[in-house]
Design a protein around this motif. Structure first.
Motif, mmCIF file in Angstrom:
data_model
loop_
_atom_site.group_PDB
_atom_site.id
_atom_site.type_symbol
_atom_site.label_atom_id
_atom_site.label_comp_id
_atom_site.label_asym_id
_atom_site.label_seq_id
_atom_site.Cartn_x
_atom_site.Cartn_y
_atom_site.Cartn_z
ATOM 1 N N ALA A 114 0.835 -1.205 0.000
ATOM 2 C CA ALA A 114 0.000 0.000 0.000
ATOM 3 C C ALA A 114 0.870 1.255 0.000
ATOM 4 C CB ALA A 114 -0.914 0.006 1.212
ATOM 5 N N THR A 115 0.339 2.331 -0.588
ATOM 6 C CA THR A 115 1.035 3.615 -0.533
ATOM 7 C C THR A 115 0.740 4.277 0.813
ATOM 8 O OG1 THR A 115 -0.818 4.869 -1.441
ATOM 9 C CG2 THR A 115 0.745 3.917 -3.028
ATOM 10 N N LEU A 116 1.544 5.241 1.188
ATOM 11 C CA LEU A 116 1.306 5.971 2.441
ATOM 12 C C LEU A 116 -0.042 6.673 2.409
ATOM 13 C CD1 LEU A 116 4.846 7.474 3.192
ATOM 14 C CD2 LEU A 116 3.788 5.430 4.162
ATOM 15 N N THR A 117 -0.423 7.167 1.245
ATOM 16 C CA THR A 117 -1.725 7.838 1.102
ATOM 17 C C THR A 117 -2.856 6.867 1.417
ATOM 18 O OG1 THR A 117 -0.821 9.313 -0.579
ATOM 19 C CG2 THR A 117 -3.210 9.129 -0.474
ATOM 20 N N GLU A 118 -2.776 5.656 0.903
ATOM 21 C CA GLU A 118 -3.810 4.650 1.176
ATOM 22 C C GLU A 118 -3.886 4.320 2.664
ATOM 23 O OE1 GLU A 118 -3.765 2.132 -2.997
ATOM 24 O OE2 GLU A 118 -2.220 1.714 -1.494
ATOM 25 N N ILE A 119 -2.740 4.260 3.309
ATOM 26 C CA ILE A 119 -2.705 3.938 4.739
ATOM 27 C C ILE A 119 -3.351 5.045 5.559
ATOM 28 C CG2 ILE A 119 -1.207 3.514 6.720
ATOM 29 C CD1 ILE A 119 0.763 2.197 4.680
ATOM 30 N N VAL A 120 -2.999 6.320 5.305
ATOM 31 C CA VAL A 120 -3.596 7.411 6.095
ATOM 32 C C VAL A 120 -5.087 7.551 5.799
ATOM 33 C CG1 VAL A 120 -1.496 8.730 6.550
ATOM 34 C CG2 VAL A 120 -2.828 9.259 4.538
ATOM 35 N N GLU A 121 -5.502 7.257 4.567
ATOM 36 C CA GLU A 121 -6.932 7.284 4.260
ATOM 37 C C GLU A 121 -7.669 6.235 5.092
ATOM 38 O OE1 GLU A 121 -7.005 6.764 0.013
ATOM 39 O OE2 GLU A 121 -6.857 8.918 -0.355
ATOM 40 N N ASP A 122 -7.102 5.042 5.211
ATOM 41 C CA ASP A 122 -7.705 4.000 6.045
ATOM 42 C C ASP A 122 -7.741 4.427 7.517
ATOM 43 O OD1 ASP A 122 -8.151 2.380 3.875
ATOM 44 O OD2 ASP A 122 -6.574 0.931 4.368
ATOM 45 N N LEU A 123 -6.655 5.050 7.981
ATOM 46 C CA LEU A 123 -6.594 5.491 9.375
ATOM 47 C C LEU A 123 -7.682 6.517 9.688
ATOM 48 C CD1 LEU A 123 -2.747 5.916 9.879
ATOM 49 C CD2 LEU A 123 -4.224 4.246 11.013
ATOM 50 N N VAL A 124 -7.828 7.522 8.847
ATOM 51 C CA VAL A 124 -8.789 8.589 9.109
ATOM 52 C C VAL A 124 -10.229 8.076 8.997
ATOM 53 C CG1 VAL A 124 -9.098 9.663 6.834
ATOM 54 C CG2 VAL A 124 -9.068 11.092 8.850
ATOM 55 N N ASN A 125 -10.435 7.020 8.232
ATOM 56 C CA ASN A 125 -11.775 6.462 8.083
ATOM 57 C C ASN A 125 -12.136 5.453 9.177
ATOM 58 O OD1 ASN A 125 -12.576 7.933 5.799
ATOM 59 N ND2 ASN A 125 -11.386 6.587 4.483
ATOM 60 N N MET A 126 -11.225 5.166 10.095
ATOM 61 C CA MET A 126 -11.487 4.207 11.168
ATOM 62 C C MET A 126 -12.476 4.740 12.202
ATOM 63 S SD MET A 126 -7.728 2.716 11.932
ATOM 64 C CE MET A 126 -7.801 0.936 12.056
ATOM 65 N N ASP A 127 -12.540 6.046 12.340
ATOM 66 C CA ASP A 127 -13.374 6.653 13.371
ATOM 67 C C ASP A 127 -14.029 7.899 12.790
ATOM 68 O OD1 ASP A 127 -14.418 7.999 15.589
ATOM 69 O OD2 ASP A 127 -12.705 7.556 16.863
ATOM 70 N N GLN A 128 -15.351 8.006 12.917
ATOM 71 C CA GLN A 128 -16.085 9.146 12.358
ATOM 72 C C GLN A 128 -15.658 10.473 12.976
ATOM 73 O OE1 GLN A 128 -18.162 9.226 9.766
ATOM 74 N NE2 GLN A 128 -17.757 7.057 9.467
ATOM 75 N N SER A 129 -15.214 10.458 14.233
ATOM 76 C CA SER A 129 -14.837 11.712 14.883
ATOM 77 C C SER A 129 -13.407 12.147 14.559
ATOM 78 C CB SER A 129 -15.013 11.599 16.397
ATOM 79 O OG SER A 129 -14.138 10.615 16.918
ATOM 80 N N MET A 130 -12.621 11.266 13.940
ATOM 81 C CA MET A 130 -11.246 11.604 13.588
ATOM 82 C C MET A 130 -11.254 12.581 12.418
ATOM 83 S SD MET A 130 -8.068 9.076 12.660
ATOM 84 C CE MET A 130 -8.532 7.937 13.939
ATOM 85 N N ARG A 131 -10.490 13.650 12.533
ATOM 86 C CA ARG A 131 -10.458 14.637 11.464
ATOM 87 C C ARG A 131 -9.135 14.655 10.709
ATOM 88 N NH1 ARG A 131 -12.420 19.772 13.242
ATOM 89 N NH2 ARG A 131 -13.627 18.936 14.923
ATOM 90 N N PHE A 132 -8.076 14.109 11.293
ATOM 91 C CA PHE A 132 -6.748 14.202 10.689
ATOM 92 C C PHE A 132 -5.945 12.961 11.044
ATOM 93 C CE2 PHE A 132 -2.258 15.419 11.172
ATOM 94 C CZ PHE A 132 -1.990 15.954 9.919
ATOM 95 N N ALA A 133 -5.159 12.481 10.088
ATOM 96 C CA ALA A 133 -4.228 11.377 10.343
ATOM 97 C C ALA A 133 -2.936 11.678 9.600
ATOM 98 C CB ALA A 133 -4.816 10.048 9.874
ATOM 99 N N ALA A 134 -1.828 11.233 10.178
ATOM 100 C CA ALA A 134 -0.525 11.467 9.551
ATOM 101 C C ALA A 134 0.412 10.305 9.856
ATOM 102 C CB ALA A 134 0.085 12.764 10.051
ATOM 103 N N ILE A 135 1.356 10.111 8.973
ATOM 104 C CA ILE A 135 2.442 9.167 9.192
ATOM 105 C C ILE A 135 3.709 10.003 9.297
ATOM 106 C CG2 ILE A 135 3.796 7.274 8.219
ATOM 107 C CD1 ILE A 135 1.238 6.367 6.796
ATOM 108 N N ILE A 136 4.442 9.802 10.382
ATOM 109 C CA ILE A 136 5.674 10.572 10.594
ATOM 110 C C ILE A 136 6.863 9.617 10.700
ATOM 111 C CG2 ILE A 136 4.515 12.499 11.734
ATOM 112 C CD1 ILE A 136 5.449 11.342 14.401
ATOM 113 N N ASP A 137 8.041 10.129 10.378
ATOM 114 C CA ASP A 137 9.238 9.311 10.524
ATOM 115 C C ASP A 137 9.801 9.480 11.939
ATOM 116 O OD1 ASP A 137 10.671 11.731 10.540
ATOM 117 O OD2 ASP A 137 11.474 11.473 8.522
ATOM 118 N N LEU A 138 10.896 8.812 12.220
ATOM 119 C CA LEU A 138 11.471 8.839 13.565
ATOM 120 C C LEU A 138 11.989 10.217 13.980
ATOM 121 C CD1 LEU A 138 13.331 5.411 13.521
ATOM 122 C CD2 LEU A 138 11.195 5.993 14.691
#
Length: 65
Positions: free
Chosen positions: A7-31
């Motif tokens: 999966a691309t990073l975009t696909e992953i963050v889209e899945d993350l933000v769609n996990m919860d209706q109240s979530m408004r933002f998701a991000a993937i960060i490096d170390l």
């Protein structure tokens, strides 16, 4: 075994933000804390924007205290 192996990073963050209706933002960060990918849910207002609006609503006109 790993559902996101291809999966691309975009696909992953889209899945993350769609996990919860109240979530408004998701991000993937490096170390180091750099944002690699992020997404804001459609129809949601940024909390930063909301904070600016509420702060400006409490400002008094010049000369008033």
């Amino acid at each position: 075994m790993n559902a996101y192996k291809k999966a691309t990073l975009t696909e992953i963050v889209e899945d993350l933000v769609n996990m919860d209706q109240s979530m408004r933002f998701a991000a993937i960060i490096d170390l180091k804390g750099n944002i690699l990918e992020s997404i804001m849910k459609k129809g949601k207002t940024s909390l930063k924007t909301q904070k600016k609006k509420s702060i400006s609503a409490f400002r008094l006109p010049k000369g008033e205290k």
